[in-house]
Design a protein around this motif. Structure first.
Motif, PDB file in Angstrom:
ATOM      1  N   ILE A  39      -0.793  -3.015  -7.583  1.00  0.00           N
ATOM      2  CA  ILE A  39      -1.731  -2.158  -6.893  1.00  0.00           C
ATOM      3  C   ILE A  39      -2.114  -2.446  -5.429  1.00  0.00           C
ATOM      4  O   ILE A  39      -2.142  -3.659  -4.862  1.00  0.00           O
ATOM      5  N   TYR A 106      -8.589   5.254 -18.204  1.00  0.00           N
ATOM      6  CA  TYR A 106      -7.871   5.686 -16.995  1.00  0.00           C
ATOM      7  C   TYR A 106      -7.450   6.620 -17.254  1.00  0.00           C
ATOM      8  O   TYR A 106      -5.821   6.364 -17.322  1.00  0.00           O
ATOM      9  N   PHE A 139      -2.877   6.634 -13.350  1.00  0.00           N
ATOM     10  CA  PHE A 139      -3.451   4.823 -13.426  1.00  0.00           C
ATOM     11  C   PHE A 139      -2.352   4.591 -15.196  1.00  0.00           C
ATOM     12  O   PHE A 139      -2.685   5.456 -15.579  1.00  0.00           O
ATOM     13  N   ASP A 141      -0.214   2.098 -16.239  1.00  0.00           N
ATOM     14  CA  ASP A 141       0.044   0.414 -16.573  1.00  0.00           C
ATOM     15  C   ASP A 141       1.543  -0.469 -16.802  1.00  0.00           C
ATOM     16  O   ASP A 141       1.619  -0.511 -17.864  1.00  0.00           O
ATOM     17  N   ARG A 153       0.957   0.775 -10.572  1.00  0.00           N
ATOM     18  CA  ARG A 153       0.597   1.113 -12.062  1.00  0.00           C
ATOM     19  C   ARG A 153      -0.536   2.241 -11.833  1.00  0.00           C
ATOM     20  O   ARG A 153      -1.079   3.288 -11.798  1.00  0.00           O
ATOM     21  N   GLU A 154      -0.943   2.159  -9.816  1.00  0.00           N
ATOM     22  CA  GLU A 154      -2.342   2.858  -9.616  1.00  0.00           C
ATOM     23  C   GLU A 154      -1.376   4.209  -8.545  1.00  0.00           C
ATOM     24  O   GLU A 154      -0.881   3.628  -7.552  1.00  0.00           O
TER      25      GLU A 154
END
Length: 440
Positions: A39, A106, A139, A141, A153-154
């Motif tokens: 991130i 998310y 997002f 993971d 991840r984002e």
């Protein structure tokens, strides 16, 4: 922006955690900083690049009739349970619960949400086709995020979704989007080759991914060099004419192009040896035509021409906006640093004052800066010339406007082209005209 007052922290040394060129250069050039595993915060210069790319993507989507909206990052798990993907998606989905113990997530993608929104609003075949898109943070993971924003991840992504009356119309939309993607990447200053792709968890039968050639790419690629040699963006392609779209698509897809996952050795052997090209590629876009997969699973219908309910045909079309920043750097850099294409660079040029405090140098630099402060970075720091040149190359500005005492007295500016290294002298007026005439 004046560099002495900017939030633009450059680094002289390569960060130990950065494994690939784009990650190293994005950290060293002050574009990003990591805040958690996978991130990143986008600092002012990096954000300018991100916005420039997003603006070009947006303009080309609008040009083919797509309509922009904005969907939330948090989604109800109920939508995904309706489609059957909630349990099937895997651990990459970040699942959460709100204070009322409702299952949320998310969003890693938006097929379910856009299908539900479509069903709430569109009721008749007369309202088709519809192509809707947004540019939003997502997002996933990743179990092992790496390579900076290349596999974080984002991430920031454009995804579009189409709804058509029948299969033939949905294929027209698919071909229109392929053309829009090719034009988008051309404007971004990169060559992205479309390759037949596996549809994966998205579903469907027709899919292509777009890969930028770069040695650090995660995918092996095999393609016919004719794909690079021919102009597929000729003005003769009419996006509103089915025959024109079919001719374009047939020509584009008639040449072999595949990632290692889809590689067909028998078909590859039929490509003339002198036209066979192999290498590595970075995926920056992916388009799918998946028919009625989601409208059927979520029971979304419109009334057809005979009044009976029918399930619209769908497609989805993604571009990794934040990943493109890294991919462009991987494809366009040298030992000195980044070489930005002019259309996406954070600044058109850097003004390098070789003797800050000298009244003549200062006056000429201020004159140049005042002409277009929104496009120029003014290096007004009390630093030695070598450090200013090194930072200018590192940050990759397309042009460097160099002002020293001798040139300033003569009313001259030295101009350096970052990509070619060519240096020339010109009047301030001519220097400004040269820098601004190629504005994207």
């Amino acid at each position: 922006m004046r560099l002495s007052r900017s939030f633009l922290p450059t680094l002289k040394e390569n960060p130990a955690e950065a494994q690939i060129t784009s990650h190293r250069l994005m950290l060293r050039a002050g574009l990003i900083r990591q805040t958690a595993a996978g991130i990143y915060a986008w600092l002012p210069a990096g954000l300018r690049v991100l916005r420039n790319i997003a603006d070009i993507v947006r303009e080309e989507q609008d040009a083919v009739g797509a309509q922009e909206l904005l969907m939330p990052t948090l989604q109800s798990a109920e939508l995904w349970k309706r489609s059957g993907r909630y349990d099937a998606y895997g651990p990459e989905m970040l699942r959460i619960r709100d204070r009322h113990e409702r299952d949320m997530l998310y969003g890693p993608t938006n097929e379910e949400m856009i299908t539900d929104l479509f069903g709430q609003i569109i009721k008749s075949y007369k309202e088709l086709p519809q192509v809707l898109y947004h540019i939003q943070w997502k997002f996933r993971d990743e179990v092992r995020p790496r390579f900076g924003v290349m596999r974080g991840r984002e991430f920031y992504m454009k995804d579009a979704y189409s709804f058509d009356l029948d299969h033939d119309s949905s294929v027209d939309t698919y071909r229109r989007m392929m053309l829009a993607y090719l034009r988008t990447f051309q404007r971004l200053g990169v060559r992205a080759i479309p390759m037949r792709a596996d549809t994966g968890p998205i579903g469907g039968e027709l899919s292509h991914e777009f890969l930028i050639l770069a040695p650090t790419g995660e995918s092996g690629v095999f393609f016919d060099s004719a794909l690079e040699e021919q102009d597929w963006l000729g003005e003769d392609v009419d996006i509103h004419d089915r025959g024109s779209l079919e001719k374009f698509f047939t020509g584009m897809t008639s040449f072999y192009a595949a990632t290692d996952e889809m590689h067909d050795a028998e078909a590859w052997a039929k490509v003339p040896a002198e036209r066979q090209r192999e290498g590595r590629g970075i995926e920056v876009g992916h388009i799918f035509n998946f028919g009625r997969k989601y409208t059927e699973s979520m029971d979304i219908t419109v009334s057809g021409p005979d009044g009976a309910p029918l399930y619209p045909e769908m497609g989805s079309y993604g571009i990794g906006v934040s990943r493109l920043v890294a991919a462009i750097i991987e494809a366009s850099h040298d030992e000195g640093g980044i070489i930005w294409p002019e259309t996406v660079a954070p600044f058109r040029a850097v003004i390098i004052n070789l003797k800050s405090g000298d009244s003549t140098c200062d006056a000429l630099c201020e004159k140049l800066y005042a002409a277009a402060p929104e496009h120029f970075l003014y290096d007004d720091r009390a630093e030695r010339a070598g450090a200013k040149f090194a930072d200018a190359d590192l940050m990759g500005h397309p042009w460097q406007l160099i002002v020293g005492p001798r040139g300033a007295k003569e009313g001259k500016v030295e101009i350096k082209n970052r990509r070619t290294g060519e240096r020339t002298e010109a009047t301030p007026e001519d220097a400004l005209a040269l820098v601004m005439k190629t504005q994207g």
